[in-house]
Design an enzyme around this catalytic site. Structure first.
Site, PDB file in Angstrom:
ATOM      1  CB  SER A 164     -19.678  58.149 -63.421  1.00 13.68           C
ATOM      2  OG  SER A 164     -20.031  57.356 -62.344  1.00 13.68           O
TER       3      SER A 164
ATOM      4  NE  ARG B  44     -22.851  54.341 -66.174  1.00 12.54           N
ATOM      5  CZ  ARG B  44     -23.035  53.340 -65.321  1.00 12.54           C
ATOM      6  NH1 ARG B  44     -23.429  52.168 -65.760  1.00 12.54           N
ATOM      7  NH2 ARG B  44     -22.848  53.538 -64.031  1.00 12.54           N
TER       8      ARG B  44
ATOM      9  CD  GLU C  89     -21.403  57.615 -67.673  1.00 16.74           C
ATOM     10  OE1 GLU C  89     -22.646  57.590 -67.767  1.00 16.74           O
ATOM     11  OE2 GLU C  89     -20.789  57.502 -66.597  1.00 16.74           O
TER      12      GLU C  89
HETATM   13  N1  EPU Z   1     -12.739  54.091 -55.467  1.00 15.09           N
HETATM   14  C1  EPU Z   1     -11.630  54.771 -54.982  1.00 15.09           C
HETATM   15  N2  EPU Z   1     -11.693  56.137 -54.897  1.00 15.09           N
HETATM   16  C2  EPU Z   1     -12.776  56.842 -55.274  1.00 15.09           C
HETATM   17  C3  EPU Z   1     -13.893  56.165 -55.785  1.00 15.09           C
HETATM   18  C4  EPU Z   1     -13.864  54.775 -55.879  1.00 15.09           C
HETATM   19  O1  EPU Z   1     -10.625  54.156 -54.625  1.00 15.09           O
HETATM   20  O2  EPU Z   1     -12.751  58.063 -55.142  1.00 15.09           O
HETATM   21  C5  EPU Z   1     -12.723  52.632 -55.502  1.00 15.09           C
HETATM   22  C6  EPU Z   1     -13.632  52.042 -54.426  1.00 15.09           C
HETATM   23  O3  EPU Z   1     -12.944  51.886 -53.220  1.00 15.09           O
HETATM   24  C7  EPU Z   1     -14.021  50.715 -55.015  1.00 15.09           C
HETATM   25  C8  EPU Z   1     -14.059  50.990 -56.504  1.00 15.09           C
HETATM   26  O4  EPU Z   1     -13.300  52.169 -56.713  1.00 15.09           O
HETATM   27  O5  EPU Z   1     -13.014  49.751 -54.777  1.00 15.09           O
HETATM   28  C9  EPU Z   1     -15.454  51.116 -57.069  1.00 15.09           C
HETATM   29  O6  EPU Z   1     -16.142  52.210 -56.462  1.00 15.09           O
HETATM   30  P1  EPU Z   1     -17.737  52.330 -56.445  1.00 15.09           P
HETATM   31  O7  EPU Z   1     -18.326  51.088 -55.898  1.00 15.09           O
HETATM   32  O8  EPU Z   1     -18.083  53.615 -55.811  1.00 15.09           O
HETATM   33  O9  EPU Z   1     -18.172  52.327 -57.968  1.00 15.09           O
HETATM   34  P2  EPU Z   1     -17.561  53.031 -59.252  1.00 15.09           P
HETATM   35  O10 EPU Z   1     -16.981  51.975 -60.120  1.00 15.09           O
HETATM   36  O11 EPU Z   1     -16.680  54.159 -58.872  1.00 15.09           O
HETATM   37  C10 EPU Z   1     -19.725  52.711 -60.681  1.00 15.09           C
HETATM   38  C11 EPU Z   1     -20.632  53.528 -61.535  1.00 15.09           C
HETATM   39  C12 EPU Z   1     -21.569  54.384 -60.697  1.00 15.09           C
HETATM   40  C13 EPU Z   1     -22.387  53.459 -59.822  1.00 15.09           C
HETATM   41  C14 EPU Z   1     -21.443  52.609 -58.969  1.00 15.09           C
HETATM   42  C15 EPU Z   1     -22.173  51.552 -58.185  1.00 15.09           C
HETATM   43  C16 EPU Z   1     -19.416  53.922 -63.596  1.00 15.09           C
HETATM   44  C17 EPU Z   1     -18.732  54.913 -64.478  1.00 15.09           C
HETATM   45  N3  EPU Z   1     -19.862  54.376 -62.429  1.00 15.09           N
HETATM   46  O12 EPU Z   1     -18.887  53.609 -59.964  1.00 15.09           O
HETATM   47  O13 EPU Z   1     -22.447  55.059 -61.584  1.00 15.09           O
HETATM   48  O14 EPU Z   1     -23.269  54.188 -58.982  1.00 15.09           O
HETATM   49  O15 EPU Z   1     -20.505  51.883 -59.822  1.00 15.09           O
HETATM   50  O16 EPU Z   1     -22.665  50.570 -59.035  1.00 15.09           O
HETATM   51  O17 EPU Z   1     -19.548  52.767 -63.983  1.00 15.09           O
HETATM   52  C18 EPU Z   1     -22.981  57.063 -62.743  1.00 15.09           C
HETATM   53  O18 EPU Z   1     -22.920  56.408 -63.776  1.00 15.09           O
HETATM   54  O19 EPU Z   1     -23.255  58.298 -62.748  1.00 15.09           O
HETATM   55  C19 EPU Z   1     -22.684  56.410 -61.460  1.00 15.09           C
HETATM   56  C20 EPU Z   1     -22.643  57.096 -60.320  1.00 15.09           C
END
Ligand code: EPU
Length: 333
Positions: A233, A160, A329
């Protein structure tokens, strides 16, 4: 080009925050953009408005970059170069590439925003980042008005992150981006758990099937900015040291994590925020999304200041409980 006065910016930012632009101009070509750069000093570039939080009126001249166009350079049997103008909507570009069966952008379906701002934060989702398919971009130097080509190395892409968020912040306006996509032998990426789960039945999923899976996953978890204001995010996923991680895993054996290197572990910020009890919480019209705690939302009339205050409250709590600082971010204006 007509410079308008006191224009409400609510329709121009995906958070749906009301703030005014003192002066506002819509630019429809690079020639017009160069004219503006030559005659105005203090500029604020508005792309798709998907990565900003407006906490006040904008005093600088707001440029709404509305340049459109997609050019294809079909240079060999396996690959193709696709150049899109900055004002093209990101998701529409992805859908168009999918309709041509060009592979590479399908995992990035449904990300809000425009093409021109996509490299600034090296947008990414489901195992793919822009840098993986990036060929080059063209940008205008605000000081000199000259055009410069940036290769991937020039952009200094990171998680990012890019030079446009750091040493070159506010110095260039990106006017087009070129992607190198596949025409056959698609190098598809379905490593991400949720995509794999949705495509279990398929031996060799098509580009379209992957895009459909990504769209379904995003629609099930992430709020649609047309319905609830948000900027995706709000925070980055923090990277912590292995010492701190060892401390945390003793207390929270279920903590989700990704090992980046021997001493760097990435923790999902959404999990940290949920553990602090914020998931689904609402404070007036500002809130934390009920299905993804990483996304702050504007239910209708929250101000940018209210959203920012909530973000700071979350940062304090996460720091207090986990000793981790969450980095924002989104660009706070
Ligand atoms: N999780 C929780 N609670 C929550 C959200 C997530 O426990 O409320 C846990 C999930 O269970 C999982 C882990 O966190 O174990 C990761 O969650 P997720 O796969 O939803 O991905 P993320 O790391 O929360 C990132 C990106 C997203 C992108 C997704 C999928 C960043 C800051 N965000 O989110 O990007 O869509 O991976 O690749 O890296 C964005 O940048 O606007 C965005 C949505």
């Amino acid at each position: 080009m007509e410079i308008q006065q006191n224009i409400p910016l609510k329709p121009y930012n995906t958070f749906g925050i009301q703030a005014n632009a003192k002066r506002f101009v819509t630019v429809n070509s690079v020639k017009e953009l160069k004219e503006i750069i030559a005659s105005e000093k203090y500029l604020f570039l508005l792309g798709g408005g998907s990565n900003i939080l407006l906490t006040k009126d904008v005093e600088k001249l707001v440029i709404h970059l509305n340049t459109k166009g997609i050019i294809v350079n079909d240079f060999d049997e396996d690959e193709v170069l696709v150049t899109a103008e900055a004002g093209e909507n990101w998701h529409e570009l992805v859908l168009w590439c999918v309709s041509q069966n060009y592979g590479g952008l399908e995992n990035l379906a449904l990300i809000p925003g425009n093409v021109g701002t996509s490299p600034i934060q090296n947008i990414g989702a489901y195992g793919v980042e822009i840098k993986d398919v990036f060929q080059q971009l063209e940008a205008i130097d605000i000081e000199t008005g000259k055009t410069k080509i940036f290769t991937s190395a020039d952009c200094g892409f990171g998680y990012r992150n890019s030079v446009f968020k750091n040493e070159l912040k506010g110095k260039f306006i990106i006017v087009s981006v070129t992607f190198k996509l596949t025409k056959k032998n698609h190098n598809i990426n379905i490593s991400y758990g949720a995509i794999k789960d949705l495509l279990t039945e398929k031996e060799n999923p098509s580009i379209k099937e992957i895009a459909d899976a990504v769209i379904a996953i995003r629609q099930s978890k992430l709020p649609d900015p047309k319905e609830i204001g948000n900027s995706g995010s709000f925070f980055k996923n923090p990277v912590i040291t292995s010492n701190l991680f060892q401390e945390l895993i003793k207390k929270y054996p279920e903590i989700p994590h990704y090992i980046i290197s021997e001493n760097e572990i990435k923790i999902p910020a959404g999990w940290l925020i949920e553990q602090c009890g914020f998931k689904g919480k609402r404070f007036g019209d500002a809130g934390v999304h009920e299905k993804q705690a990483l996304v702050l939302v504007n239910y209708s009339n929250a101000s940018g200041k209210e959203i920012y205050a909530l973000a700071q409250k979350i940062q304090q709590k996460v720091l207090e409980i986990f000793k981790i600082s969450l980095e924002i971010e989104v660009n706070i204006i």
